[in-house]
Design a protein around this motif. Structure first.
Motif, short mmCIF file in Angstrom:
data_model
loop_
_atom_site.label_atom_id
_atom_site.label_comp_id
_atom_site.label_asym_id
_atom_site.label_seq_id
_atom_site.Cartn_x
_atom_site.Cartn_y
_atom_site.Cartn_z
N TYR A 110 -33.38 -28.17 30.91
CA TYR A 110 -32.43 -29.28 30.81
C TYR A 110 -31.43 -29.24 31.97
O TYR A 110 -31.05 -30.30 32.51
CB TYR A 110 -31.71 -29.29 29.46
N LEU A 111 -31.01 -28.06 32.36
CA LEU A 111 -30.11 -27.95 33.52
C LEU A 111 -30.80 -28.48 34.78
O LEU A 111 -30.19 -29.16 35.60
CB LEU A 111 -29.66 -26.50 33.72
N ALA A 112 -32.09 -28.15 34.92
CA ALA A 112 -32.85 -28.65 36.07
C ALA A 112 -32.93 -30.17 36.05
O ALA A 112 -32.79 -30.83 37.09
CB ALA A 112 -34.26 -28.04 36.08
N VAL A 125 -26.85 -24.69 43.32
CA VAL A 125 -25.77 -24.79 42.33
C VAL A 125 -25.47 -23.41 41.74
O VAL A 125 -24.31 -23.01 41.62
CB VAL A 125 -26.14 -25.80 41.21
N VAL A 126 -26.53 -22.68 41.37
CA VAL A 126 -26.35 -21.35 40.78
C VAL A 126 -25.70 -20.41 41.79
O VAL A 126 -24.76 -19.68 41.46
CB VAL A 126 -27.71 -20.79 40.29
N SER A 129 -21.98 -21.32 42.27
CA SER A 129 -21.20 -20.94 41.09
C SER A 129 -21.03 -19.43 41.01
O SER A 129 -19.93 -18.93 40.73
CB SER A 129 -21.89 -21.46 39.83
N PHE A 130 -22.10 -18.69 41.26
CA PHE A 130 -22.04 -17.23 41.21
C PHE A 130 -21.04 -16.70 42.23
O PHE A 130 -20.18 -15.87 41.92
CB PHE A 130 -23.42 -16.63 41.47
N ASN A 131 -21.15 -17.19 43.44
CA ASN A 131 -20.26 -16.73 44.51
C ASN A 131 -18.80 -17.13 44.24
O ASN A 131 -17.88 -16.36 44.53
CB ASN A 131 -20.73 -17.26 45.87
N HIS A 132 -18.60 -18.31 43.68
CA HIS A 132 -17.25 -18.76 43.31
C HIS A 132 -16.64 -17.79 42.29
O HIS A 132 -15.48 -17.38 42.43
CB HIS A 132 -17.31 -20.18 42.75
N THR A 133 -17.41 -17.42 41.28
CA THR A 133 -16.92 -16.49 40.26
C THR A 133 -16.65 -15.12 40.86
O THR A 133 -15.66 -14.46 40.51
CB THR A 133 -17.93 -16.40 39.10
N SER A 134 -17.51 -14.68 41.77
CA SER A 134 -17.29 -13.38 42.44
C SER A 134 -15.94 -13.37 43.16
O SER A 134 -15.19 -12.40 43.08
CB SER A 134 -18.41 -13.08 43.44
N ILE A 141 -19.83 -8.89 45.49
CA ILE A 141 -21.22 -9.20 45.14
C ILE A 141 -21.43 -10.70 45.19
O ILE A 141 -20.77 -11.46 44.48
CB ILE A 141 -21.57 -8.66 43.73
N GLU A 142 -22.31 -11.12 46.07
CA GLU A 142 -22.63 -12.54 46.23
C GLU A 142 -24.13 -12.73 46.36
O GLU A 142 -24.86 -11.80 46.69
CB GLU A 142 -21.93 -13.12 47.46
N LEU A 143 -24.54 -13.94 46.10
CA LEU A 143 -25.97 -14.29 46.28
C LEU A 143 -26.17 -14.85 47.66
O LEU A 143 -25.30 -15.41 48.26
CB LEU A 143 -26.39 -15.33 45.23
#
Length: 143
Positions: A110-112, A125-126, A129-134, A141-143
């Protein structure tokens, strides 16, 4: 790529409902994930409804009976005909984990679809978002 193809097919099939269809589906599937986790937590703490326990045990006993029938046909000694309590609990936990995998996968689908609807790349997007939270947590730690 398959997700994109299916997303475009889903868009055609749900054109009138549009984004509402996908966001409602996401909410529903998210609830299913929560329910699956709740059942798994209960099972990990040894709590299984008696009806469910009996059903899983009966399935295992049926499988054991089928195995023994085959062993006897082949002239082999059958296995002892009992199912341990721990076996029932372990099989049930594995069934719950299988269900959780499916439910998580449906959330991602559904996200896709939502990302596709807005021409967003779900992978980007992932990562964003991941890097923003880091950064919010001062993590390197980043993607």
């Amino acid at each position: 790529m398959a997700v994109l193809i299916r997303s475009s097919e889903a868009m055609k099939a749900t054109a009138q409902a549009g984004i509402t269809y996908f966001t409602t589906g996401l909410a529903e599937e998210t609830g299913e994930v929560c329910g699956a986790v709740k059942k798994l937590v209960r099972a990990q703490n040894g709590l299984i409804k008696p009806k469910t326990y009996d059903k899983v045990k009966a399935e295992l006993e049926k499988q054991l009976a089928n195995i023994n029938a085959e062993k006897i046909k082949l002239g082999a000694k059958p296995l002892p005909f009992y199912v341990e309590d721990e076996e029932v609990r372990e099989v049930y936990k594995n069934q719950l984990l299988d269900n959780l995998e499916i439910e998580i996968g449906q959330v991602v689908q559904y996200l896709a679809n939502i990302a596709y609807f807005y021409n967003l790349d779900l992978g980007k997007v992932v990562k964003k978002s991941f890097n923003h939270t880091s950064k919010e947590f001062n993590s390197d730690i980043e993607l």
